[in-house]
Structure formats: C-alpha cells, structure tokens
Design an enzyme around this catalytic site. Structure first.
Site, PDB file in Angstrom:
ATOM      1  N   ASP B  50       0.781  -1.239   0.000  1.00  0.00           N
ATOM      2  CA  ASP B  50       0.000   0.000   0.000  1.00  0.00           C
ATOM      3  C   ASP B  50       0.812   1.288   0.000  1.00  0.00           C
ATOM      4  O   ASP B  50       0.259   2.358  -0.167  1.00  0.00           O
ATOM      5  CB  ASP B  50      -0.992   0.007   1.173  1.00  0.00           C
ATOM      6  N   ARG B 275      -4.834   4.945   5.996  1.00  0.00           N
ATOM      7  CA  ARG B 275      -5.094   4.667   4.581  1.00  0.00           C
ATOM      8  C   ARG B 275      -6.287   5.452   4.058  1.00  0.00           C
ATOM      9  O   ARG B 275      -6.935   6.198   4.779  1.00  0.00           O
ATOM     10  CB  ARG B 275      -5.361   3.166   4.443  1.00  0.00           C
ATOM     11  N   PRO B 358       7.647  -5.633   4.912  1.00  0.00           N
ATOM     12  CA  PRO B 358       6.793  -4.662   4.233  1.00  0.00           C
ATOM     13  C   PRO B 358       6.671  -3.331   4.967  1.00  0.00           C
ATOM     14  O   PRO B 358       6.160  -2.373   4.406  1.00  0.00           O
ATOM     15  CB  PRO B 358       5.431  -5.370   4.205  1.00  0.00           C
TER      16      PRO B 358
END
Lengths: 650, 650
Positions: B50, B275, B358
């Site tokens: 993301d 997000r 990540p």
C-alpha cells in the site's frame, strides 16, 4: 401513434446544455426525481462556448468534477496589439489574464462539448438515475394555477414528443464539410420548427404526458418554455458581425498562444483565444459582411471568407491553417428576459433569459451559475426541508446578475468593436488606455467573483433584530458573496486542504466555526459551550435533523481554529465538532487549524478573512458556498432565528 | 486437449503484479508486441502492498497516471510513541513523513489493487493491445542458446496452460470470511502447485506454445521463472512474526490518522499506517505466536488474535473495529537473488529477486522501479534503435538497488522489532534517538530518491576521453540520479510547468538545453549555433532519426533559458528548438524560461541545479528520467560520442 403514456416527476428540465446539465447534476446529487430532455440527438462535438471562469471551476470542483481544469488550456496572459504611427500592429501591453489572488483557479478554455461530456459521465457515476433523453421536444404546456402553492401537487403538465435521431440532425450548409454553428447563430431565425424533418412514417414518433412539480427551461436563446410563458427579451442588437474560427493556426504571429486583442488600423479587430490541443479560437470582425447592413446572407459566411478578414487584421504576420474544427458568425445582441420565473413553479435559466456577445467568455458560465443557484433551492423544497419562500430568491438573485452581465458586455463589446484612436486628440477612437482600464475593471466580474447576492430570506447582511449579524467579526468575508478559499490544515493528519474543498455541493448548510485560539482556556471554554449547545436535543442541529439521519446530514459543523495544530488533541474537543459513529469511529474530517503545513505553506485564513483570534465567529454558508450571515461565537439564538426563516423542522 | 497452438511475441511477461503491469505499460507505450499472463483469476481487491514513494508517484505521473496521487491518503506526519518511566506509552516526537523539498509528491498510501486497476485502465486506453491473460501458468521453459545474440531471433520457448477461474481461486481458511493474504504469506510454502484444483474435465484447460524474444519473470517471491533458471535467493529470515490488519478502527488513540510508531514497554511494537477511506493498516508484533519458535500454526493467525496483540500494545487507549478489510501475517525474510538475468534474454524483476519486510513501504515501489528500468531498454532494442549492450545495465543497476534495499530494511526492521531502552544506560534496548536517527537517514532512500546508477554504457559521470562530461556545469544535478523537478515557464503562453512533466515516459532520450541568458548576444550566438548543428543533416538528431519520422521522435530537444520570458520572442529562435510542421505550425511546447510565473512563483531552476547563466550546459536525460551526462553548450562531439556508444543509426 400509441396511447399516450402519463407519468409524474419532481423536476422536468428542457435543454441539456451547460445550464440544464448543471441543474440535472445538482438534482441527481440531492436524489430528486428528475428528467431532462433535449431536442438535439447528441451533445455537441465541436465549437460553441469555451471560456471557463474561476468561479465556474470552483463550482465544478465542488461536485468533484476536475476534468475541465485538467484538460483545458490555461489562458494566463493577455497581450494588447495596436497600430503604431505607421499603422503597423505592435504589441503595446501585456498583463495576466486572471490577476493573482482571485482564486485557486485561473481562467481556462475548453470546448463546451467536453464539459457536457464530463457532466454526463458524472451523472452516470452518481447513480445513473438522470439521463438525457433525446431527441425529445415539448409541445404543450399547461399549468394548474389552483395548485401552485400546494407542496404536494404536480401543477405542471407538459406534452413531449420523442423523435428519431435522423429527424433531428441538422444539415450542414451546402459546400462545406466543416461543422459550424450557423444553425444556432442569431444571424438566422429559430430553427426549431424546421429542425425536425417530417417523417412519412408517423409511428416513429411517440407522445407522452409528464406531470411535474417544477419545470425549468434551459432551452437557449430561442427558448420554447419562455415563449409559452410569454416573457419578453428586452434589449438591443448591434449591426456588427463577428466571425468565429476554431483552427490549428500556422502563423508567425508571436502571441498566438496567449489571449491577444488586436486592433488593426483600418481592417477591424481580432481576438485570439488559445485552446486545448493546439487549437486556437479566433474572433474576427467581419467588416465587409457588416457594411451592407440589414439581413445577412448566410452563404457569404464561410471559413475562407472569415480567414481572409483575419489575415487583413493580423498583417504583416501570416496566418493560414490546414485544419478547421468549427466556425460560425453572429451579431452582438444584448437582451435580458423581463421575468425569470412563473409563480416559482416554472423557471428559466441561461441563454433563455440573457444573450450577449461571446467574446468575454461569460455565456456558459453565467448560464451554469443560474442553475447552480436554483438547483439546491428546488431540491430542499422538494425534500420538504425548506419552505417555498426560498424559491423567490432565484429571480431576485439571478436577474440582477444578468443585468450586470449585459452592462459589462456593452462596455466590453463597444471597446472591442470600436476603431483604435489615432492619437490622444482622436476623441471618437478608443485609446489603448481606455481599453486596458475597462479590461482590468472587468476582471473580477469576468472571473465570476463579483456576484454579491442582496439581503433576502437566505442572506442576512446586518443585524435585523432576529438575526444579530455582525459583519465586522470577519471583516474580509463579504456576506452574500462566495466564501473564498485558503489552505487549512487537518487537525488529525496534518493534511493541507483548500477550505472550499470542505464545502462540497451536497445540499447541506454549514456552520464554519472560527473559535479562535482554543489553546487559550477562556476561548476554549466558549468553544466547548458551543459544542454542548450543538449536541443539545433542543439545539438548531437537532431541530432540522431527523433522529435517524446522520448528525451532519442537514447542517454540517466545521471548525477552523487558530491554535497551533500540535497543541490541540482532537479527542479532547466536544463530540459535536467530530461526531462519533459506532461503526466508523470519530469523524476526522471536521476540525482544521490555521497553521503552517509541512509542504505547502500557511493559509493565514484568520488574517485573510479578517477574523480576530480572540473573538472568533460563526460563518453560516449556504449549500452553494455563498455566505449567508456571520454571528458571534455565543449567539446560538441568531442561528436558530436564521434557520427558522425558511427551514422546516424535522 | 486440442492441438497445441504456436505463436510469436516480442516480450512475454509472467506475473501481473506491480512489476509486471509497469513493464506491460512501458512496452504498450513503445508499441512492442507483448503478452502478460498471471496465475490468479483476477487482480487483487484488498490488502497486499500500500505504500507509494515520491519516486513511484513521479514515475506514474510520467505515464499520465495521476489517480494514485488523487485517491491515496497522503501520510504527512510521523509520531513516535514510547513508554514513559511508568511504562505508559506517550507521544515522544513528531516529524514530517516526507521532508520538505524532496519531490513535488509526498509519500502516500493506497491499496495495491487500486494501482493495478489504474494500470489496467491505462493499458486499455493506450490502444488496448496488451491485456492480462488469466489464469494462465507457464509449464515448460526452453532457451535456444545458439540464437541469444541474434537480434531477429526468438530464442525463448514457453509452454503455457490456460485454466478456468474456479480452478485458480484460492479458498479462504475455514472459520473466516475476511479476505486474507495468508496464502501469499511467507509463513506458508509456495502454493502454486496446490493453487490449481484438478478438474475432472481435462478439456477445460488449453495448452499453447509461445516463442518470445524476451521473457520477464515478475512472478513474485515464489517465482517460477527464477526456479527454471536455478538462481538462488541469498539472505536470511528472522523468527519474529508480524500480523497485519486493514480495519476501520474505533479508537481514542490520538494519532490514528498519522504514521505512528508505537513501542510498548513489554507488549511489542505496532505501526499505524493511515489509509484511504477511513481504513488504517496496523502492523502488529505477534509476540505470543513468535515465542514458540519453529513452524507457525496458520490457524492461530486470526484477526481477533492480531487485534488482541494490538490492544495490549496500544493500551491504555482502546482499539476495536466493526469492519476488517483484510489481514495477514509474515516473518521478516531479507533475501536477494544471486542473478537478475540470463544472457540478457530472460529477466527477473520485483519480489522474484528481492524480499524484505513490508513495514517500510518499499516493496511494490522497488518492484515497479525494477521494470521501469528495464522496459525502455527492451523496447529500444526490439525497435532496432539501440544495441543489446544496454540490456546489461539492467542487472548492474538494479542488483545494487536490491542490496541497498536489504541493508536499509535490516536496519529499519531491527530497530522496529527491538525492545525500547529503559533509560540511557540500557545498552541492549533501542533508544528513541537511535530510532529517530535511522528513520531520518532512511528518508531519502525510503522516498526512492537515493537511486544513483553507476557509470556504464548509458551513464557517463566524468570526462572519459570520448564524452567530455563536465559535471560542474550543473553542480547540483547528480549524474546517474533522476532529474529533479522545478517549475519552468512556457515561453509561448506563460504556463508554469513542472520540469518532470516535460519528460514523459515515451522512449525518447532528451537533450535539455540550458543555454543561459539568451537575451545576451554572445550567449544567444552560441545557442543559435547549437540550433544550427541540431538541424544539420549530419548532426546527432539526423543520425538516429529516419527522414520520415518526426524530428523529435528519437531525441527530443528542450530548452530552459534564463532570460526574462518577455524579452524573448519564440519565433526568432532557431527552428531546431521549436520544430515546424506544415499542418500544425510551430511547436510551442519546447522552449521554457526560468522566470517568475503569474500565479505560482519562481522555480529558480538554474539556482537549484547549480547552472551558471553565462556558461549554460546540455543535460542528456535517459528515457526513464535519469541523468545520462552533462556537456558544454558547444560540445556537440560529446553528444555524438555518447549516442554512438549504443544507438543504431536510422
């Protein structure tokens, strides 16, 4: 013909140009049952209007439509060209097209058909409940006068006829395969009657009866709706003929990519409007066509003939083209309708109520802003949230704008069509200084930013006894005008946001609370008290918001404080300012700081709005972004009094 | 099974994740015959990567893809939370996530599936010649070693099998209806063999043979292509297990909408990544799962179990959710492949050659930038414009980046998984200062802006005898790095444009000419002379551009001068700098001024690039925006020598 079907709709819009599509977009957003019809079989592909004002771009942005701004050509500079002592044109001045500080947008240019496409795409993405039906013409209008004041009635009945595409496609004039706008030009009569070709097979057409609560005529200069109402267009037209060419020019003229105003010594005037994709629009005074006077021979108006006129004006520079997208010609006619609505049931918007010269790039802007003014008002009334009183403000607010537009256009056109002064002693000629001065004075108007709605049920500009409006609390926010935009910083994530981005067009009124420096205890206490009131079941929010609806669905509360962002914790502010939802948590999009951002500077909103960081204020903003009134931080009674003027309790 | 069909293609891409789709986008743009296959039946809808670096956003923008930037959540601030003396977490620091001045973009966050969607939409709009075929698996790879150096050969043969969607859809683990990434997690073995469910009806599958000039494996950590080549992943993995939750949190934790790095006293660490659409990604150290050591029981990893771990870390604040979009868990494994290509015919990109943690948001960025580096090189070779020599630079340039990535990730992860220091004397604990310092040092790397390609056939960093590179002419333009962006003003229409916007990814090399102040006669004379040379039929442009192609189709010439814009007339500059076209006139998009704009300030390009306004220079920019070399304004020989290294004459 089949048996005629009958149906009901809240709003019927006639005409799917800029005004009609803007209205359809508003009503779709507000979930109002709407139909929109148009006599043309398709939206236009070339030509017509192309100028976009700052204010129009702000409005489009408020609907989330950013494609005009992205795709259009930004027209940033104006160059003035005038004859020198030897009669040779020279660049005599240069100025920005949109002065700095007007808006976060600048004037830009894109052909009207692209914007119509964006509106249609947006309607499709916004639920796809409103689609343009075409080719469809209204044929009979009847109004039940006994039901005008009944909010539940459908007092308007319109008979519609559906045609086939072929029947409604205009023929190009013989001898030209370039699309042109002559069939829409005011050089020729209304073509509606001749538009539809008779079909030998009557079964290809279908009639229906529509009953509507409201009818809006956005059907252009030859408006069928206006004719049914018998309203009169008042004003005059000049004899001067202008030609318009949309071409990809091949030229050594230096200023072909800026807006150039060229006055030749004796061959007339020309305006250069640089457009998207290398296209340039040229407005060219057609002296030879004009000189005959009287009726214009349409066959004389060809791209070649318009080009020849342009070449004379622009000499000694050369100008040719291999590609022409569109052309037309027109006479300047400046007229305003004597009325804008019938009993607040039938409304007219756009070219149906005002026509003028296209050169100032105002047409589609004012048209679209007409229906931007109207859409939310009809929407709130149909939804039962507001009384029909607010519908009266449409004519009072927009008729004045139309008159201002004509006054502006008369000044602008006259200067433009006039002969340049030979020297200072030449009194009938127009001096460059005169031209520049009118141009500059007109800049705010031309940007769409001078709109100032007078006091009415929706706008309170001074203390009227019930609403204690205190304009001095925000000395640089003019009540009745659109709220300007500056950057503010989101309290929860530090994101810099344009204030106008917090005011999307979704039908909500907004209380923009400027509490001041809430890191100061006294100021904070006053702010907390307001928060308590706003959460109160007897407060103004509760009065107009049903218990099942979201707390911010009718009147939204936004905060812009002037404390340092890092000194404030959102979680400690009253819930009214960041409502809680069981599934989604707290709302992080309601509280902002007037503070320095990490990457994009400081918006200085308090300074720009003339708001004192100790005193603060509450600014009430209408659903269209115009400022309704300004009251003290603790004056919740005035808030109640304001909304009680026209809102219906939930 | 049917008779197996056979066909040829220039490039076969295995895997349609970020690396594969970026490569397909490049090759589509360059009109290279390309196929791309993927084993999954659809692009992902939730979860996975993301984070978007500045550099990735610049690259997407260079393809005209602006939807990530528009839709993503801008993550602007980092907050550090550490235990106080009583072991209660407190905010101990705050800093911008992307330091000011790095790029016109800042780091932002959006789920990977949206970007994949944007790539697919872009491919469709870009001619729709490249479509992802799925579910398709390669089964046999053979390489004809005798034909490797023959530019016209198709030395690679791959057997493909087409499956049905049902066969390739992974099952969710029992007991959870929330989409999860466990089937892709490195906690479990490669699932490719078990991915495809056996069909009783063999006719539902279809085999085919594809012969390709080039094969690129963008097929992830378990890369099939890499296994066929026998390349080894070198590196290690840690024992610590991290859980990942994508939820809409209901929490009173104050910093839930910024990137928060929370080190609890004894419950482990948590990272908050805010997000789009109110979603927050939480990275949560799973101490209890980890402590057992050895193989992980997949069934222990549930959203509820991950949440419970998060609640312990974030206490005394509360954290729950009603909606979870996705979850997964992983062990940190840091590995790089020992080789990146086989004989410059088969290439590997993305997770197929590097895996890491990540949490730093690097994965999809470095992957996508791998194939961004590769695409234009394959494209130019297939089109016959460049020799195969340039393909060697892929491995040399990208393998170093992968190693840097692992080094960065090792530092970053270690700090993150470590226990916070109790006080200054606590030497095995990690101090806040240490953490902040690594975080800051890593910022340029994390933004993707530290990439610095070493000298090779494409990059000349100092005078090498043939190419007289003079880096000091633009002392702040590092050769081998991406050309930074500043605003420049278009000469013809005053439009402010980001310099990088003039460098779209379209396969062209560019000479960005900084002639200096061309209102000065001597400087102008030198510039005119360069123009003459560039128009010359024996010059470098003519050498590589066929007579039928547009003059700017292989090497584009752009000018940024430092004269005042209003002192220069475009029409008076040599045609080489604004080429003429019979149908479209002069080109108005090649010459820019380093000057004040009307609304957006002054880019100060000469100052920011360290270029002297008297001396000037020519900056050669590769098709991927990286600076190839810098030479004197009059050094046309070096331009010839540079391109002669690898270009093929037209």
């Amino acid at each position: 013909m089949d048996a005629t079907s009958e149906s009901e709709v809240d709003v019927l819009i006639v005409g799917a140009g800029p005004a009609g599509l803007m209205l359809a977009t508003w009503l779709s957003k507000l979930n109002i049952r709407t139909r929109i019809i148009d006599k043309r079989p398709a939206c236009i592909a070339t030509g017509q209007a192309d100028g976009f004002q700052c204010r129009t771009l702000e409005i489009l942005d408020s609907f989330g439509i950013d494609r005009v701004w992205k795709e259009a050509n930004r027209m940033l500079e104006v160059c003035f060209w005038n004859p020198d002592a030897d009669g040779v044109i020279r660049r005599t001045g240069r100025t920005p097209d949109t002065p700095k500080g007007f808006s976060r947008f600048t004037e830009c240019v894109l052909h009207q058909g692209r914007m119509e496409r964006f509106f249609l795409d947006h309607l499709r993405e916004d639920g796809d409940t409103v689609r343009v039906e075409r080719p469809v013409l209204p044929s009979v209008l009847t109004i039940d006068e006994s039901a005008l004041d009944d909010p539940s009635a459908y007092p308007i009945t319109v008979r519609l006829r559906h045609f086939t595409d072929e029947q409604a496609t205009p023929d190009n004039p013989p001898g030209s395969d370039i699309p042109n706008g002559l069939f829409r030009s005011n050089l020729t009569a209304d073509d509606t009657d001749s538009l539809i070709k008779t079909s030998s097979d009557a079964s290809t057409n279908r009639d229906e009866i529509v009953r509507a609560r409201y009818l809006v005529g956005c059907d252009g200069a030859h408006s069928w709706v206006r004719k049914q109402l018998g309203f009169k267009m008042e004003g005059e037209h000049t004899e001067i003929i202008w030609g318009v060419l949309d071409v990809i020019p091949v030229t050594d003229f230096p200023d072909i990519r800026v807006r150039s105003l060229i006055h030749s010594a004796s061959a007339g005037s020309l305006m250069v409007i640089p457009r998207e994709n290398r296209v340039v629009r040229l407005y060219i005074q057609l002296k030879e066509v004009s000189e005959g006077g009287g009726a214009v021979d349409r066959s004389k108006v060809t791209p070649g003939q318009i080009l020849a006129a342009a070449q004379k004006i622009i000499a000694p520079y050369t100008l040719t083209y291999e590609r022409c997208d569109w052309f037309t010609a027109y006479q300047i006619a400046q007229r305003v309708s004597d009325r804008f609505d019938l009993s607040e049931r039938v409304f007219l918007a756009g070219d149906a109520v005002h026509t003028h010269s296209p050169k100032a790039g105002q047409g589609q802007n004012v048209s679209l802003q007409d229906s931007y003014n109207l859409g939310w008002k009809i929407g709130l009334v149909v939804r039962g949230q507001a009384t029909r009183d607010i519908l009266k403000t449409y004519a009072s607010e927009r008729q004045q704008i139309a008159r201002d537009l004509i006054a502006f256009d008369q000044k602008f056109s006259k200067l433009f069509s006039g002969r340049p002064a030979k020297d200072v002693s030449d009194e009938t000629g127009i001096s460059l200084e005169e031209f520049r001065s009118v141009f500059h004075q007109g800049a705010v108007f031309a940007a769409g930013l001078s709109v100032d709605y007078g006091p009415n049920v929706l706008v309170v500009k001074e203390d009227d006894g019930d609403v204690h409006c205190v304009p001095s609390l925000a000395s640089k926010i003019p009540i009745g005008m659109r709220l300007a935009s500056h950057k503010v910083i989101n309290q929860s994530d530090a994101l810099p946001v344009e204030l106008q981005r917090l005011l999307p067009s979704d039908g909500r009124f907004r209380l923009v609370v400027f509490p001041g420096d809430i890191s100061n205890l006294d100021i904070r206490t006053r702010y907390d008290k307001l928060g308590e009131y706003l959460s109160n079941p007897t407060g103004v929010i509760s009065a107009y918001t049903s218990r099942t609806a979201a707390r911010d669905s009718v009147i939204e509360v936004l905060t812009v404080h002037s404390a340092s962002r890092t000194e404030i914790e959102l979680q400690e502010l009253p819930e009214a300012f960041h409502p809680f939802d069981k599934a989604r948590g707290w709302d992080y999009r309601k509280v902002y700081a007037d503070d320095e951002s990490y990457h994009e500077g400081h918006g200085r909103v308090y300074e720009n709005f003339g708001i004192d960081g100790e005193e603060g204020c509450i600014v009430v903003v209408r659903p269209d972004g115009y400022v309704a009134t300004i009251v003290r931080m603790d004056d919740t009674r005035s808030l109640e009094a304001y909304f009680a003027r026209f809102m219906i309790k939930a």
